[in-house]
Design a protein around this motif. Structure first.
Motif, PDB file in Angstrom:
ATOM      1  N   GLY A  18      71.724 -17.510  28.384  1.00 16.35           N
ATOM      2  CA  GLY A  18      70.377 -17.199  27.920  1.00 16.35           C
ATOM      3  C   GLY A  18      70.013 -15.730  28.039  1.00 16.35           C
ATOM      4  O   GLY A  18      68.986 -15.291  27.511  1.00 16.35           O
ATOM      5  N   GLY A  19      70.845 -14.946  28.706  1.00 21.42           N
ATOM      6  CA  GLY A  19      70.572 -13.524  28.874  1.00 21.42           C
ATOM      7  C   GLY A  19      70.691 -12.777  27.552  1.00 21.42           C
ATOM      8  O   GLY A  19      71.464 -13.145  26.672  1.00 21.42           O
ATOM      9  N   ARG A  20      69.917 -11.713  27.417  1.00 24.54           N
ATOM     10  CA  ARG A  20      69.893 -10.924  26.181  1.00 24.54           C
ATOM     11  C   ARG A  20      69.986  -9.442  26.518  1.00 24.54           C
ATOM     12  O   ARG A  20      69.550  -9.013  27.580  1.00 24.54           O
ATOM     13  N   ILE A  21      70.525  -8.692  25.545  1.00 25.94           N
ATOM     14  CA  ILE A  21      70.648  -7.260  25.729  1.00 25.94           C
ATOM     15  C   ILE A  21      70.491  -6.565  24.379  1.00 25.94           C
ATOM     16  O   ILE A  21      70.942  -7.070  23.353  1.00 25.94           O
ATOM     17  N   ASN A  22      69.811  -5.422  24.389  1.00 26.54           N
ATOM     18  CA  ASN A  22      69.695  -4.594  23.194  1.00 26.54           C
ATOM     19  C   ASN A  22      70.911  -3.670  23.183  1.00 26.54           C
ATOM     20  O   ASN A  22      71.024  -2.758  24.007  1.00 26.54           O
ATOM     21  N   LEU A  23      71.832  -3.916  22.266  1.00 31.56           N
ATOM     22  CA  LEU A  23      73.091  -3.164  22.233  1.00 31.56           C
ATOM     23  C   LEU A  23      72.872  -1.680  21.973  1.00 31.56           C
ATOM     24  O   LEU A  23      73.548  -0.829  22.546  1.00 31.56           O
ATOM     25  N   GLU A  24      71.923  -1.365  21.102  1.00 30.59           N
ATOM     26  CA  GLU A  24      71.714   0.031  20.739  1.00 30.59           C
ATOM     27  C   GLU A  24      71.037   0.829  21.852  1.00 30.59           C
ATOM     28  O   GLU A  24      71.213   2.034  21.939  1.00 30.59           O
ATOM     29  N   LYS A  25      70.272   0.166  22.705  1.00 32.03           N
ATOM     30  CA  LYS A  25      69.691   0.865  23.853  1.00 32.03           C
ATOM     31  C   LYS A  25      70.743   1.092  24.931  1.00 32.03           C
ATOM     32  O   LYS A  25      70.723   2.098  25.622  1.00 32.03           O
ATOM     33  N   GLU A  26      71.677   0.153  25.074  1.00 34.39           N
ATOM     34  CA  GLU A  26      72.743   0.291  26.067  1.00 34.39           C
ATOM     35  C   GLU A  26      73.810   1.287  25.628  1.00 34.39           C
ATOM     36  O   GLU A  26      74.453   1.909  26.459  1.00 34.39           O
ATOM     37  N   ALA A  27      74.022   1.372  24.310  1.00 35.24           N
ATOM     38  CA  ALA A  27      75.061   2.267  23.767  1.00 35.24           C
ATOM     39  C   ALA A  27      74.486   3.001  22.558  1.00 35.24           C
ATOM     40  O   ALA A  27      74.749   2.642  21.414  1.00 35.24           O
ATOM     41  N   PRO A  28      73.664   4.042  22.787  1.00 34.62           N
ATOM     42  CA  PRO A  28      73.033   4.772  21.681  1.00 34.62           C
ATOM     43  C   PRO A  28      74.068   5.261  20.661  1.00 34.62           C
ATOM     44  O   PRO A  28      75.160   5.691  21.026  1.00 34.62           O
ATOM     45  N   GLY A  29      73.720   5.117  19.380  1.00 40.34           N
ATOM     46  CA  GLY A  29      74.617   5.540  18.306  1.00 40.34           C
ATOM     47  C   GLY A  29      75.709   4.538  17.983  1.00 40.34           C
ATOM     48  O   GLY A  29      76.608   4.828  17.192  1.00 40.34           O
ATOM     49  N   LEU A  30      75.630   3.362  18.572  1.00 44.37           N
ATOM     50  CA  LEU A  30      76.641   2.322  18.357  1.00 44.37           C
ATOM     51  C   LEU A  30      76.748   1.980  16.878  1.00 44.37           C
ATOM     52  O   LEU A  30      75.750   1.702  16.228  1.00 44.37           O
ATOM     53  N   GLN A  31      77.961   2.007  16.344  1.00 43.56           N
ATOM     54  CA  GLN A  31      78.181   1.699  14.934  1.00 43.56           C
ATOM     55  C   GLN A  31      78.939   0.402  14.727  1.00 43.56           C
ATOM     56  O   GLN A  31      78.758  -0.270  13.719  1.00 43.56           O
ATOM     57  N   SER A  32      79.809   0.071  15.674  1.00 41.52           N
ATOM     58  CA  SER A  32      80.572  -1.164  15.548  1.00 41.52           C
ATOM     59  C   SER A  32      80.951  -1.678  16.930  1.00 41.52           C
ATOM     60  O   SER A  32      81.038  -0.911  17.891  1.00 41.52           O
ATOM     61  N   VAL A  33      81.159  -2.993  17.001  1.00 39.28           N
ATOM     62  CA  VAL A  33      81.540  -3.611  18.271  1.00 39.28           C
ATOM     63  C   VAL A  33      82.830  -4.395  18.105  1.00 39.28           C
ATOM     64  O   VAL A  33      83.189  -4.826  17.007  1.00 39.28           O
ATOM     65  N   LEU A  34      83.494  -4.558  19.226  1.00 44.69           N
ATOM     66  CA  LEU A  34      84.635  -5.440  19.327  1.00 44.69           C
ATOM     67  C   LEU A  34      84.189  -6.608  20.190  1.00 44.69           C
ATOM     68  O   LEU A  34      83.677  -6.407  21.292  1.00 44.69           O
ATOM     69  N   LEU A  35      84.326  -7.811  19.657  1.00 41.76           N
ATOM     70  CA  LEU A  35      84.032  -9.019  20.410  1.00 41.76           C
ATOM     71  C   LEU A  35      85.348  -9.545  20.942  1.00 41.76           C
ATOM     72  O   LEU A  35      86.234  -9.926  20.172  1.00 41.76           O
ATOM     73  N   GLY A  36      85.497  -9.532  22.252  1.00 41.24           N
ATOM     74  CA  GLY A  36      86.708 -10.049  22.881  1.00 41.24           C
ATOM     75  C   GLY A  36      86.396 -11.399  23.496  1.00 41.24           C
ATOM     76  O   GLY A  36      85.453 -11.532  24.267  1.00 41.24           O
ATOM     77  N   LEU A  37      87.180 -12.410  23.119  1.00 44.08           N
ATOM     78  CA  LEU A  37      86.973 -13.759  23.630  1.00 44.08           C
ATOM     79  C   LEU A  37      88.236 -14.202  24.356  1.00 44.08           C
ATOM     80  O   LEU A  37      89.349 -13.984  23.864  1.00 44.08           O
ATOM     81  N   GLY A  38      88.060 -14.806  25.526  1.00 43.39           N
ATOM     82  CA  GLY A  38      89.215 -15.222  26.297  1.00 43.39           C
ATOM     83  C   GLY A  38      88.990 -16.535  27.002  1.00 43.39           C
ATOM     84  O   GLY A  38      87.851 -16.970  27.194  1.00 43.39           O
ATOM     85  N   TRP A  39      90.101 -17.157  27.424  1.00 37.61           N
ATOM     86  CA  TRP A  39      90.068 -18.448  28.095  1.00 37.61           C
ATOM     87  C   TRP A  39      91.440 -18.737  28.686  1.00 37.61           C
ATOM     88  O   TRP A  39      92.438 -18.138  28.305  1.00 37.61           O
ATOM     89  N   ASP A  40      91.460 -19.637  29.646  1.00 33.49           N
ATOM     90  CA  ASP A  40      92.696 -20.160  30.220  1.00 33.49           C
ATOM     91  C   ASP A  40      92.609 -21.680  30.157  1.00 33.49           C
ATOM     92  O   ASP A  40      91.529 -22.255  30.311  1.00 33.49           O
ATOM     93  N   VAL A  41      93.752 -22.316  29.978  1.00 30.79           N
ATOM     94  CA  VAL A  41      93.798 -23.769  29.926  1.00 30.79           C
ATOM     95  C   VAL A  41      94.251 -24.284  31.280  1.00 30.79           C
ATOM     96  O   VAL A  41      95.215 -23.788  31.855  1.00 30.79           O
ATOM     97  N   LYS A  42      93.519 -25.299  31.807  1.00 32.28           N
ATOM     98  CA  LYS A  42      93.935 -25.940  33.051  1.00 32.28           C
ATOM     99  C   LYS A  42      95.234 -26.699  32.798  1.00 32.28           C
ATOM    100  O   LYS A  42      95.628 -26.930  31.662  1.00 32.28           O
ATOM    101  N   LYS A  43      95.884 -27.109  33.860  1.00 26.02           N
ATOM    102  CA  LYS A  43      97.095 -27.924  33.722  1.00 26.02           C
ATOM    103  C   LYS A  43      96.760 -29.176  32.930  1.00 26.02           C
ATOM    104  O   LYS A  43      95.767 -29.844  33.186  1.00 26.02           O
ATOM    105  N   THR A  44      97.597 -29.481  31.932  1.00 30.69           N
ATOM    106  CA  THR A  44      97.332 -30.634  31.065  1.00 30.69           C
ATOM    107  C   THR A  44      98.573 -31.510  30.985  1.00 30.69           C
ATOM    108  O   THR A  44      99.555 -31.289  31.684  1.00 30.69           O
ATOM    109  N   ASP A  45      98.521 -32.460  30.087  1.00 27.12           N
ATOM    110  CA  ASP A  45      99.637 -33.390  29.894  1.00 27.12           C
ATOM    111  C   ASP A  45     100.758 -32.799  29.045  1.00 27.12           C
ATOM    112  O   ASP A  45     101.671 -33.502  28.645  1.00 27.12           O
ATOM    113  N   GLY A  46     100.687 -31.510  28.772  1.00 24.20           N
ATOM    114  CA  GLY A  46     101.761 -30.862  28.033  1.00 24.20           C
ATOM    115  C   GLY A  46     101.448 -30.608  26.571  1.00 24.20           C
ATOM    116  O   GLY A  46     102.160 -29.870  25.907  1.00 24.20           O
ATOM    117  N   ILE A  47     100.394 -31.210  26.052  1.00 24.24           N
ATOM    118  CA  ILE A  47     100.023 -30.958  24.661  1.00 24.24           C
ATOM    119  C   ILE A  47      99.336 -29.597  24.592  1.00 24.24           C
ATOM    120  O   ILE A  47      98.413 -29.319  25.353  1.00 24.24           O
TER     121      ILE A  47
END
Length: 191
Positions: free
Chosen positions: A8-37
């Motif tokens: 629910g948190g929000r941030i103004n990107l342009e106030k945090e990084a003045p002059g910002l023209q483009s962003v990189l969205l990095g998404l990550g995750w790890d899988v718990k131990k599973t049945d092998g599938i």
């Protein structure tokens, strides 16, 4: 230094990084131990208008349609295993190329074939989204998803949205069952 957001948190990107023209969205995750599938998680961006409806197929960006019609959003490729540290999939967004009718961009991750493989986000650990200045790769914001999503097969990690002419980011963490087709139907796309 990146701002760590809670759900629910929000941030103004342009106030945090003045002059910002483009962003990189990095998404990550790890899988718990599973049945092998193998798990195959897929990141996507859905461009929405002021009524929270998809602007059309050219506004749905994912591994099989990696560039938006306007060229503002580019998916950098599918990671089919989630192995390794750091970003598993990345998406770039160039603000100057975004059409005026696009007011929001939903950033989601879905589990490919989740129902047939009996998989859900309860079997995924360390999921996160980071928003970085594309030019410098310096993180602006980060959101670590910490809830237990034991029935969800799709998650909206975050949202880029336009307010008062400036781009902002909201940490979402909204999950639901039904996979990609259920997620797209919410915003008016039938798959």
């Amino acid at each position: 230094m990146a701002v760590n957001l809670s759900k629910g948190g929000r941030i103004n990107l342009e106030k945090e990084a003045p002059g910002l023209q483009s962003v990189l969205l990095g998404l990550g995750w790890d899988v718990k131990k599973t049945d092998g599938i193998d798990f195959d998680l897929d990141a996507s961006v859905l461009m929405l208008d002021a009524n929270d409806k998809a602007i059309g197929e050219g506004g749905f960006i994912f591994y099989n349609s990696p560039t938006s019609t306007c060229g503002s959003v580019i998916h950098q490729g599918d990671n089919r295993s989630g192995a390794g540290d750091g970003d598993d999939e990345t998406i770039t967004v160039e603000f100057s190329k975004i059409p005026e009718n696009v007011m929001k961009m939903m950033i989601a991750v879905t589990i490919h074939d989740a129902d047939s493989r009996n998989q859900n986000f309860g079997q995924v650990d360390n999921a996160f989204i980071r928003v970085a200045n594309h030019k410098s790769n310096e993180d602006i914001a980060r959101y670590d998803l910490t809830e237990d999503y034991s029935t969800e097969t799709s998650l909206i990690f975050g949202e880029l949205y336009r307010k008062d002419g400036e781009w902002r980011f909201a940490a979402k963490g909204d999950g639901f069952a039904g996979g990609l087709s259920a997620y797209l139907a919410i915003f008016g796309i039938e798959s």
